[in-house]
Design a protein around this motif. Structure first.
Motif, PDB file in Angstrom:
ATOM      1  N   MET B   1      -1.003  49.022  34.982  1.00  0.00           N
ATOM      2  CA  MET B   1       0.322  49.596  34.813  1.00  0.00           C
ATOM      3  C   MET B   1       0.423  50.943  35.490  1.00  0.00           C
ATOM      4  O   MET B   1       1.427  51.291  36.069  1.00  0.00           O
ATOM      5  N   ALA B   2      -0.662  51.682  35.444  1.00  0.00           N
ATOM      6  CA  ALA B   2      -0.608  53.041  35.978  1.00  0.00           C
ATOM      7  C   ALA B   2      -0.120  53.036  37.420  1.00  0.00           C
ATOM      8  O   ALA B   2      -0.412  52.108  38.160  1.00  0.00           O
ATOM      9  N   ALA B 120       9.392  50.399  45.123  1.00  0.00           N
ATOM     10  CA  ALA B 120       8.271  49.803  45.840  1.00  0.00           C
ATOM     11  C   ALA B 120       8.093  48.382  45.353  1.00  0.00           C
ATOM     12  O   ALA B 120       8.442  48.055  44.210  1.00  0.00           O
ATOM     13  N   LEU B 121       7.551  47.542  46.240  1.00  0.00           N
ATOM     14  CA  LEU B 121       7.333  46.143  45.862  1.00  0.00           C
ATOM     15  C   LEU B 121       6.093  46.009  44.998  1.00  0.00           C
ATOM     16  O   LEU B 121       5.973  45.106  44.179  1.00  0.00           O
ATOM     17  N   ASP B 122       5.124  46.909  45.228  1.00  0.00           N
ATOM     18  CA  ASP B 122       3.898  46.864  44.425  1.00  0.00           C
ATOM     19  C   ASP B 122       3.263  48.252  44.441  1.00  0.00           C
ATOM     20  O   ASP B 122       3.834  49.196  44.975  1.00  0.00           O
ATOM     21  N   GLY B 123       2.086  48.358  43.844  1.00  0.00           N
ATOM     22  CA  GLY B 123       1.419  49.657  43.764  1.00  0.00           C
ATOM     23  C   GLY B 123       0.390  49.853  44.868  1.00  0.00           C
ATOM     24  O   GLY B 123      -0.537  50.651  44.712  1.00  0.00           O
ATOM     25  N   THR B 242      -0.622  44.940  32.857  1.00  0.00           N
ATOM     26  CA  THR B 242       0.320  44.197  33.695  1.00  0.00           C
ATOM     27  C   THR B 242       1.580  45.035  33.866  1.00  0.00           C
ATOM     28  O   THR B 242       2.124  45.520  32.873  1.00  0.00           O
ATOM     29  N   PRO B 243       2.058  45.201  35.088  1.00  0.00           N
ATOM     30  CA  PRO B 243       3.279  46.000  35.249  1.00  0.00           C
ATOM     31  C   PRO B 243       4.449  45.379  34.501  1.00  0.00           C
ATOM     32  O   PRO B 243       4.570  44.151  34.430  1.00  0.00           O
ATOM     33  N   PHE B 244       5.286  46.258  33.969  1.00  0.00           N
ATOM     34  CA  PHE B 244       6.501  45.843  33.283  1.00  0.00           C
ATOM     35  C   PHE B 244       7.452  45.263  34.337  1.00  0.00           C
ATOM     36  O   PHE B 244       7.484  45.746  35.460  1.00  0.00           O
ATOM     37  N   PRO B 245       8.216  44.217  33.994  1.00  0.00           N
ATOM     38  CA  PRO B 245       9.106  43.661  35.015  1.00  0.00           C
ATOM     39  C   PRO B 245      10.180  44.665  35.455  1.00  0.00           C
ATOM     40  O   PRO B 245      10.562  45.552  34.695  1.00  0.00           O
ATOM     41  N   LYS B 246      10.639  44.487  36.655  1.00  0.00           N
ATOM     42  CA  LYS B 246      11.673  45.363  37.210  1.00  0.00           C
ATOM     43  C   LYS B 246      12.999  45.067  36.520  1.00  0.00           C
ATOM     44  O   LYS B 246      13.374  43.902  36.363  1.00  0.00           O
TER      45      LYS B 246
END
Lengths: 547, 313
Positions: B1-2, B120-123, B242-246
């Motif tokens: 997530m960071a 951004a699309l990803d990290g 896990t990243p939070f959804p957009k």
């Protein structure tokens, strides 16, 4: 249960809006203290005359005959921060007073929207001084006098006697009575309720203000303010809404320092704690009403509104006024009677109320009917109107006191999740003011000296008074109304608008009032501390000791 | 997530500044930290209130594509939180001298902190590089003026070395700011997984109790409990990473478009109060042509301002 309070230690204007207790006349005097010793002597002179919150005898109450009779005039004292400084209070006591009180009202202009036509350069000369700091005219003491009236409506003669006495005190070497109120430079600010003739030719008071509305209906009720039987009668619509949707009085500490408040804490206080105990803060504001602009603006807008809704012009005019305020001019809330037709029906149903109010020696049945009417005027919740179709979301009364509007589960069907007014309980203010200026509908001119002396009392000016004014009256975020502000009291510019919501399936749809002119302008004001009687005595004796 | 969450890259950069550094002003040596703070103070903010709007200036970050919020400031030292509390009984046993000063943590340098979020699309580093390229392109002079006082910045000569510098000075962001979710986000509770995995472990445990064949001694109650705890913590931790959804339409251009349409449509509604159905329809057609509500790249609010001016189509 109501908290027992030492009512004789508390100033009377905290528990009573005198205007509603048969005191339609008021005069506000401002004093400057030249020497601390004279200031202390002045406080000592006033002290025996200060009206306390002691219960008064009620002619209809046969159980409590030991209560004292109502005095012909009342007197209350409040001190500005500069006043406390002039009284030579210890620095430790002064330094721990709240920052907004130390600032004074003039320096809070950006929070209060006292800019543009409400800016300081438009204030009455007497109120200029907090900014200019002109030596010898700084405002230190506010003495408020209320007076009862004679049958013909004129004030009792005691009012003139008190005025002369205060003038005499203010002409001394160490104390100066400040002049410069209104355009004539008067040495006091006049205020008075509207008086209307009764059938017998005598006068009775009427709570109307200059835009033609009944004012001061919704005032908070806090624990200990009233005897239990009165509290039970008045708490509905005025106290706080509990999770089970019942009404309870607000915590005493919201309005009296030294008592537990709505967050189960003691309100902020300086040292010694006794200094602020049983005291509170008072925000005094002289609000000029541009009655002619208001009348002509509503008149112009009514033409389009009448055409679109297919109603007579007069009905459109009254409806628009009601939508802006949230109450019909006769005080009936839109939440009780949402349409013109329902208001007319309501008025016909309760046509005997003016006569009952004027009647001397009411029967129990009379009182019961008055109480039922009073409930209809005040006992409502916005849960019943989440869309604003009855009372617009942005209407004046809905902004001033949001009741249950901020309940995060306002739209929930599940009663067990409801929160009542928890998020607004810390934002309530006692309103203790009266209109000023002539009630003459013939004089249609903004320049006439008329408006409202708005007095707010609360334990924390920043959290209560300033928050309500900045966030609720002059902003719309909490209400999801964007930058829209109060259609009546707000600071307006060319972008200002007011949306009148309608039911989503209504045929006519919502209506928008645009380019709202400035209806209300600030003409002066200051923050004061209202000490307890004991604190006044300690100040007079010069023995306030923070150690 | 960071660093990456809900469709946004949260970039925090801490560029070291020599605490002992100085610059010369009018023949006097002055603190470089004071100097950098002075530059930051005069850097224009977005047009977020009356004075900043009247100034006519705008935040340089408003010109950098994809920027939502940007915050730049100097920290010179850690805040000292006071002595670490200790238990008086243990102190007594260990004969701790309470009058002896405890170690006070210090930062090796002062830091210039840049904290911002962008679309951004990803990290990934590629996403970061795309953004820092934009930063360099739009703000080079300002960046050199400010970051020029940071240690090692002299090596920065172009987009690539600027990215290298930012990447090296980047710290993991663990507290993103994001308020674009206006409705309740989809349920992402790990409860289903936790229940399923727990059931499997319990069943294996029961099986192990009946048929003691594994050396792990799954039949042992304590082992089963331990496995349950470890597995569930792992599931929660995995979900947390896990990243939070957009949120829908939460990229900066959609937000600017939405703000624009909101204001234009309010103007349209006011303008057309009480119009007949035919007039309303033709007015709305004209509105759609002028403001192109569905076209994000069409007219939208300028970045860094509070209002769009209502224009009658």
């Amino acid at each position: 249960m109501s908290a027992p309070l030492d009512l004789r230690d508390i100033q009377g204007n905290i528990v009573r809006a005198y205007g509603r207790y048969g005191y339609p006349h008021a005069r506000y005097f401002l004093f400057h203290i030249r020497h601390a010793a004279s200031g202390r002597a002045f406080i000592a002179t006033l002290l025996p005359h200060v009206t306390t919150a002691e219960r008064w005898a009620d002619p209809t109450d046969t159980e409590n005959t030991s209560h004292i009779a109502r005095p012909p005039t009342t007197l209350n004292v409040a001190l500005s921060f500069r006043g406390l400084e002039a009284l030579d209070l210890p620095t430790q006591t002064l330094a721990q007073l709240p920052p907004e009180f130390i600032d004074g009202m003039a320096r809070r202009c950006h929070i209060l929207s006292d800019v543009g036509p409400s800016g300081h350069k438009h204030w009455d000369p007497v109120w200029h001084d907090p900014i200019a700091h002109k030596h010898g005219t700084e405002i230190h003491v506010l003495v408020s006098i209320s007076a009862r009236m004679q049958p013909d409506g004129t004030p009792v003669p005691e009012l003139e006697e008190v005025t002369d006495w205060l003038r005499e005190l203010g002409a001394g070497k160490g104390i100066k009575l400040l002049s410069g109120h209104d355009r004539n430079g008067a040495d006091y600010q006049q205020a008075g309720a509207r008086l209307v003739a009764r059938d017998d030719g005598n006068m009775r008071t009427d709570a109307g203000e200059h835009f033609g509305f009944e004012d001061g209906i919704g005032n908070p009720v806090f624990a200990g303010q009233y005897p239990p039987q009165v509290e039970a009668r008045r708490v509905k619509g005025r106290g706080k809404i509990m999770a089970d949707q019942s009404w309870e009085p607000l915590a005493t500490g919201e309005f009296l320092i030294g008592h537990v408040d709505e967050s189960q804490e003691l309100p902020f206080s300086t040292r010694p704690p006794r200094f602020m105990y049983n005291g509170t803060f008072l925000a005094f504001r002289k609000l000029h009403e541009n009655a002619a602009t208001f009348r002509s603006y509503v008149d112009t807008q009514s033409a389009d509104y009448a055409k679109w809704h297919g109603i007579p012009h007069q009905e459109a005019d009254v409806t628009l006024r009601a939508k802006m305020i949230g109450r019909w001019p006769n005080g009936v809330p839109l939440m009780t009677a949402p349409t013109y037709g329902e208001m007319m029906k309501f008025e016909a149903e309760w046509a005997d109320i003016p006569a009952l109010k004027a009647k001397i020696g009411r029967s129990r049945m009379d009182q019961a009917r008055l109480d039922t009417y009073d409930n209809l005027m005040i006992d409502f919740k916005y849960r019943d109107d989440p869309s604003g179709a009855r009372c617009p979301i942005s209407a004046h009364i809905r902004r001033g006191n949001m009741r249950d509007m901020l309940d995060p589960r306002l739209a929930s069907e599940d009663r067990s999740t409801w929160d009542g007014s928890a998020l607004t309980n810390r934002r309530r203010i006692l309103r203790r003011g009266l209109p000023y200026g002539p009630f003459d509908p013939e004089v249609d001119n903004d320049s006439v000296e008329r408006g409202v002396i708005f007095i707010a009392m609360c334990a924390n000016i920043f959290r209560q008074f300033e928050f309500v004014l900045q966030q609720w009256v002059n902003y719309g975020l909490d209400l999801n109304q964007g930058n829209d502000n109060c259609p009546v009291l707000g600071f307006h510019d060319h972008r200002s608008k007011f949306i009148i919501q309608s039911e989503p399936d209504s045929e006519t749809g919502p209506w928008v009032l645009t380019a709202l002119p400035q209806f209300v302008e600030t003409r002066g004001g200051e923050y004061f501390f209202v000490p307890s009687l004991n604190t006044l005595n300690m100040i007079a004796l010069g023995v306030v000791d923070p150690t | 997530m960071a660093n990456y969450d809900a469709g946004h890259f949260f970039l925090t950069v801490m560029a070291p500044i020599d605490r002992d550094g100085w610059i010369e002003l009018d023949g006097q040596r002055r603190s470089v930290l004071d100097h950098v703070r002075g530059i930051l103070t005069t850097l224009p903010t977005a047009q977020q209130d009356t004075p900043s709007t009247e100034s006519g200036l705008n935040s340089p970050f408003a010109a950098v594509p994809g920027t939502h919020f940007a915050h730049i400031f100097v920290i010179d030292e850690l805040r000292f939180n006071g002595r670490r509390p200790s238990n008086p009984i243990i102190d007594l046993i260990l004969n701790t001298h309470l009058t002896e000063a405890q170690k006070v943590d210090r930062l090796p340098h002062a830091y210039l902190v840049l904290s911002l979020d962008f679309d951004a699309l990803d990290g990934s580093d590629a996403a970061l590089k795309a953004y820092t390229d934009g930063l360099w392109r739009e703000m080079r002079d300002t960046l050199v003026l400010i970051f020029g006082h940071c240690i090692g910045f002299e090596k920065v000569t172009g987009e690539d070395s600027f990215f290298d510098y930012m990447r090296a000075a980047q710290v993991t962001t663990s507290l993103p700011y994001n308020d674009y979710w206006t409705q309740e986000p989809p349920d992402r509770s790990p409860l289903k997984w936790m229940i399923a995995v727990s059931l499997v472990i319990i069943m294996l445990g029961l099986a192990g109790w009946m048929v003691p064949l594994w050396s792990l001694e799954l039949g042992n109650v304590a082992t089963t409990l331990l496995l349950l705890i470890i597995a569930n913590i792992a599931i929660i931790a995995w979900f947390g990473l896990t990243p939070f959804p957009k949120a829908p339409d939460s990229d900066i251009n959609s937000v600017l478009k939405a703000l624009y349409i909101q204001q234009m449509f309010t103007g349209f509604a006011v303008e057309n109060l009480g119009k007949s159905d035919t007039d309303l329809q033709s007015a709305f057609d004209a509105f759609c042509v002028a403001h192109q509500p569905a076209v994000i790249s069409g007219p939208r609010q300028t970045p860094g301002v509070l209002h769009s001016t209502w224009k009658k189509p």
